[in-house]
Design a protein around this motif. Structure first.
Motif, PDB file in Angstrom:
ATOM      1  N   UNK A  89     -27.448  84.668  41.947  1.00  0.00           N
ATOM      2  CA  UNK A  89     -27.657  83.467  42.766  1.00  0.00           C
ATOM      3  C   UNK A  89     -27.174  83.676  44.194  1.00  0.00           C
ATOM      4  N   UNK A  90     -26.084  84.416  44.352  1.00  0.00           N
ATOM      5  CA  UNK A  90     -25.570  84.688  45.692  1.00  0.00           C
ATOM      6  C   UNK A  90     -26.581  85.484  46.501  1.00  0.00           C
ATOM      7  N   UNK A  91     -27.180  86.490  45.859  1.00  0.00           N
ATOM      8  CA  UNK A  91     -28.213  87.283  46.521  1.00  0.00           C
ATOM      9  C   UNK A  91     -29.444  86.435  46.814  1.00  0.00           C
ATOM     10  N   UNK A  92     -29.819  85.545  45.890  1.00  0.00           N
ATOM     11  CA  UNK A  92     -30.993  84.692  46.073  1.00  0.00           C
ATOM     12  C   UNK A  92     -30.808  83.761  47.278  1.00  0.00           C
ATOM     13  N   UNK A  93     -29.617  83.185  47.407  1.00  0.00           N
ATOM     14  CA  UNK A  93     -29.359  82.264  48.504  1.00  0.00           C
ATOM     15  C   UNK A  93     -29.383  82.968  49.859  1.00  0.00           C
ATOM     16  N   UNK A  94     -28.767  84.143  49.924  1.00  0.00           N
ATOM     17  CA  UNK A  94     -28.616  84.812  51.216  1.00  0.00           C
ATOM     18  C   UNK A  94     -29.844  85.635  51.607  1.00  0.00           C
ATOM     19  N   UNK A  95     -30.411  86.368  50.667  1.00  0.00           N
ATOM     20  CA  UNK A  95     -31.523  87.263  51.008  1.00  0.00           C
ATOM     21  C   UNK A  95     -32.882  86.582  50.909  1.00  0.00           C
ATOM     22  N   UNK A  96     -33.074  85.786  49.862  1.00  0.00           N
ATOM     23  CA  UNK A  96     -34.383  85.157  49.669  1.00  0.00           C
ATOM     24  C   UNK A  96     -34.532  83.886  50.505  1.00  0.00           C
ATOM     25  N   UNK A  97     -33.478  83.069  50.535  1.00  0.00           N
ATOM     26  CA  UNK A  97     -33.548  81.804  51.267  1.00  0.00           C
ATOM     27  C   UNK A  97     -32.990  81.907  52.679  1.00  0.00           C
ATOM     28  N   UNK A  98     -32.325  83.013  53.009  1.00  0.00           N
ATOM     29  CA  UNK A  98     -31.820  83.212  54.361  1.00  0.00           C
ATOM     30  C   UNK A  98     -30.612  82.373  54.718  1.00  0.00           C
ATOM     31  N   UNK A  99     -29.865  81.910  53.711  1.00  0.00           N
ATOM     32  CA  UNK A  99     -28.667  81.113  53.990  1.00  0.00           C
ATOM     33  C   UNK A  99     -27.490  82.036  54.300  1.00  0.00           C
ATOM     34  N   UNK A 100     -26.451  81.494  54.896  1.00  0.00           N
ATOM     35  CA  UNK A 100     -25.305  82.309  55.305  1.00  0.00           C
ATOM     36  C   UNK A 100     -24.483  82.743  54.096  1.00  0.00           C
ATOM     37  N   UNK A 101     -23.774  83.865  54.249  1.00  0.00           N
ATOM     38  CA  UNK A 101     -22.909  84.332  53.169  1.00  0.00           C
ATOM     39  C   UNK A 101     -21.770  83.353  52.925  1.00  0.00           C
ATOM     40  N   UNK A 102     -21.264  82.743  53.983  1.00  0.00           N
ATOM     41  CA  UNK A 102     -20.165  81.783  53.818  1.00  0.00           C
ATOM     42  C   UNK A 102     -20.610  80.605  52.954  1.00  0.00           C
ATOM     43  N   UNK A 103     -21.865  80.170  53.129  1.00  0.00           N
ATOM     44  CA  UNK A 103     -22.401  79.096  52.306  1.00  0.00           C
ATOM     45  C   UNK A 103     -22.500  79.541  50.846  1.00  0.00           C
ATOM     46  N   UNK A 104     -22.940  80.778  50.638  1.00  0.00           N
ATOM     47  CA  UNK A 104     -23.040  81.304  49.285  1.00  0.00           C
ATOM     48  C   UNK A 104     -21.695  81.390  48.598  1.00  0.00           C
ATOM     49  N   UNK A 105     -20.694  81.908  49.322  1.00  0.00           N
ATOM     50  CA  UNK A 105     -19.357  82.038  48.738  1.00  0.00           C
ATOM     51  C   UNK A 105     -18.738  80.664  48.471  1.00  0.00           C
ATOM     52  N   UNK A 106     -18.956  79.725  49.381  1.00  0.00           N
ATOM     53  CA  UNK A 106     -18.412  78.381  49.173  1.00  0.00           C
ATOM     54  C   UNK A 106     -19.046  77.739  47.941  1.00  0.00           C
ATOM     55  N   UNK A 107     -20.340  77.895  47.764  1.00  0.00           N
ATOM     56  CA  UNK A 107     -21.021  77.336  46.588  1.00  0.00           C
ATOM     57  C   UNK A 107     -20.475  77.950  45.309  1.00  0.00           C
ATOM     58  N   UNK A 108     -20.212  79.254  45.355  1.00  0.00           N
ATOM     59  CA  UNK A 108     -19.684  79.937  44.179  1.00  0.00           C
ATOM     60  C   UNK A 108     -18.255  79.488  43.872  1.00  0.00           C
ATOM     61  N   UNK A 109     -17.463  79.239  44.909  1.00  0.00           N
ATOM     62  CA  UNK A 109     -16.101  78.741  44.699  1.00  0.00           C
ATOM     63  C   UNK A 109     -16.140  77.363  44.026  1.00  0.00           C
ATOM     64  N   UNK A 110     -17.022  76.494  44.514  1.00  0.00           N
ATOM     65  CA  UNK A 110     -17.159  75.161  43.914  1.00  0.00           C
ATOM     66  C   UNK A 110     -17.619  75.276  42.466  1.00  0.00           C
ATOM     67  N   UNK A 111     -18.584  76.175  42.219  1.00  0.00           N
ATOM     68  CA  UNK A 111     -19.091  76.358  40.861  1.00  0.00           C
ATOM     69  C   UNK A 111     -17.985  76.795  39.913  1.00  0.00           C
ATOM     70  N   UNK A 112     -17.091  77.653  40.378  1.00  0.00           N
ATOM     71  CA  UNK A 112     -15.995  78.117  39.523  1.00  0.00           C
ATOM     72  C   UNK A 112     -14.981  77.018  39.246  1.00  0.00           C
ATOM     73  N   UNK A 113     -14.826  76.065  40.164  1.00  0.00           N
ATOM     74  CA  UNK A 113     -13.965  74.912  39.889  1.00  0.00           C
ATOM     75  C   UNK A 113     -14.582  74.078  38.763  1.00  0.00           C
ATOM     76  N   UNK A 114     -15.897  73.850  38.832  1.00  0.00           N
ATOM     77  CA  UNK A 114     -16.603  73.173  37.737  1.00  0.00           C
ATOM     78  C   UNK A 114     -16.403  73.933  36.429  1.00  0.00           C
ATOM     79  N   UNK A 115     -16.451  75.282  36.508  1.00  0.00           N
ATOM     80  CA  UNK A 115     -16.358  76.114  35.305  1.00  0.00           C
ATOM     81  C   UNK A 115     -15.010  75.960  34.613  1.00  0.00           C
ATOM     82  N   UNK A 116     -13.947  75.787  35.390  1.00  0.00           N
ATOM     83  CA  UNK A 116     -12.622  75.587  34.793  1.00  0.00           C
ATOM     84  C   UNK A 116     -12.613  74.329  33.933  1.00  0.00           C
ATOM     85  N   UNK A 117     -13.116  73.233  34.495  1.00  0.00           N
ATOM     86  CA  UNK A 117     -13.170  71.979  33.734  1.00  0.00           C
ATOM     87  C   UNK A 117     -14.154  72.085  32.566  1.00  0.00           C
ATOM     88  N   UNK A 118     -15.228  72.847  32.766  1.00  0.00           N
ATOM     89  CA  UNK A 118     -16.179  73.039  31.677  1.00  0.00           C
ATOM     90  C   UNK A 118     -15.560  73.741  30.483  1.00  0.00           C
TER      91      UNK A 118
END
Length: 450
Positions: A265-294
């Motif tokens: 997903x990180x590669x998809x966001x940055x390479x395919x959609x052209x979003x910034x790496x910082x946005x990708x890493x921030x999304x992944x950090x948020x996802x891992x917070x969800x994962x803890x509660x999950x």
């Protein structure tokens, strides 16, 4: 089954889950840390003689070596854990992992010693991967064989949060170092700091594990006429093949979806959609917070609903989210992306929070380590590790359309759900069971139920 226990038993149970959680978090931290630097720092320091793309591939290959070493570690540690006990093996795996990480932080670079540097790096990665292959299952059994039957799921959920927690810690530390040091300082010594810091964490983990006795289930085994199997691997494959296969096919979906989310997903966001790496890493950090509660929710609800109902609920939710995942990513809306990645990883880890207890309850004591480790590492080896590469290939063959990838993941998810449905309910089964011929897939009578 009565859940009454002596104060000593309760205290030892808490020590066991603490030792298991801290040790597993440490090992996942080291493993995640390596993955984070393998794509940035290591190609320049250990593979500078190659052109940039080849150096990057070589560095990522060393990450893959660690994944490939996990099944070998699981087989070896499964054998030793079933023969010699859980406690001593857990001391060995956490020590191996920690020492390998410290030595990585002290390794000379290619410019200092030449080709010896990448060779040593690969050897240390094999040690890391082998240790993690044993640690993942061993820590689960250390905690769960101490737990009261009606609280095993909660302990299981605590173990399930180690992976997302370690990803948050590793990335936060690297981001902090990168922000406070210059590029030259980070490349010179900054990246080494968290590896060397592992030494302190290893000492803490060893200290805590020294305070834990051997698990009650293994102690009970040694007191019976059923001794540890001469060949636990041969015994578990001879009597529990169907159980191993069913559990492995079930866990293929959480394993595949986990790597799809945190790597592809990180590669998809940055390479395919052209979003910034910082946005990708921030999304992944948020996802891992969800994962803890999950993970915590999955373990807790498996004690309330039973393993089958909770797992089926998590599996159905990942299937639904999978259908809308890429369309929502394609909106490039930051809030929507963080929400869908969080929900997807959260419900994936919901199932991973139940996996430890579901696997532990499926095997008798003398082959529990071997059986659980084979099913767990088998799923990761079959589809978990290869999923990012499979995803890249499918995208390249479909003009960057995600739907062939979605279709494949949906099939894997449906197979997983089928394995959950046909399996027995094991909540509360007696973990002191030592009858090797008795397969949970043919005989499963819960002693504790609501």
């Amino acid at each position: 089954m009565s859940t009454n226990s002596s104060p000593h038993d309760s205290q030892m149970s808490r020590k066991a889950v603490t030792a298991a959680t801290i040790g597993t978090a440490l090992e996942w931290f080291d493993f995640t840390l390596y993955g984070a630097v393998s794509a940035t720092v290591l190609p320049k320091l250990f593979f500078p003689a190659m052109e940039p793309t080849a150096g990057l591939l070589a560095s990522l290959a060393t990450f893959g070596v660690g994944l490939a070493a996990r099944p070998l570690g699981a087989i070896i540690c499964g054998y030793l854990g079933d023969k010699l006990g859980r406690r001593n093996l857990m001391l060995a795996t956490v020590t191996m992992m920690g020492l390998a990480s410290v030595l990585m932080g002290l390794l000379p670079t290619y410019n200092q010693v030449g080709v010896i540097a990448p060779i040593l790096l690969v050897l240390l990665r094999i040690i890391q991967g082998s240790a993690l292959g044993g640690e993942s299952t061993g820590a689960q059994l250390m905690a769960l064989e101490y737990a009261a039957p009606d609280r095993r799921g909660r302990y299981s959920g605590l173990l399930g949060l180690c992976s997302p927690l370690s990803q948050i810690m590793a990335n936060a530390i690297l981001m902090g170092l990168a922000a406070t040091l210059s590029t030259e300082q980070f490349m010179s010594f900054g990246w080494r700091i968290p590896f060397v810091m592992s030494f302190v964490l290893v000492l803490v983990a060893i200290y805590i594990r020294l305070k834990v006795d051997e698990t009650p289930a293994f102690v009970a085994l040694k007191k019976t006429s059923h001794k540890p199997a001469n060949s636990p691997l041969k015994s578990v494959l001879g009597n529990h093949r169907k159980t191993i296969l069913r559990l492995m096919l079930f866990f293929c979906s959480p394993a595949a979806l986990f790597y799809l989310i945190v790597i592809f997903s990180l590669s998809y966001l940055t390479k395919h959609l052209g979003m910034s790496q910082s946005m990708g890493f921030m999304s992944l950090m948020v996802a891992n917070i969800f994962a803890i509660f999950g993970a915590l929710a999955g373990g807790y609800l498996s004690d309330r609903w039973g393993r089958k109902k909770a797992l089926a609920f998590g599996s159905c939710m990942t299937l639904v989210i999978l259908m809308v995942y890429f369309p929502i990513l394609n909106t490039q809306n930051a809030a929507a992306i963080m929400a869908i990645m969080g929900l997807f990883l959260g419900f994936t880890q919901f199932q991973s929070g139940i996996q430890p207890v579901a696997f532990a309850e499926a095997f008798p004591t003398q082959v529990r380590f071997s059986g659980s480790a084979l099913a767990y590492t088998g799923a990761n080896l079959l589809v978990g590790g290869p999923m990012p590469m499979i995803a890249v290939w499918l995208m390249s063959q479909s003009n960057n359309s995600p739907w062939p990838l979605v279709s494949l993941c949906a099939v894997i998810n449906l197979v997983s759900l089928a394995m959950i449905v046909i399996g027995p309910e094991t909540r509360g089964v007696d973990l002191n069971n030592v009858t090797p011929e008795e397969s949970v897939d043919s005989v499963a009578t819960p002693l504790y139920s609501k």
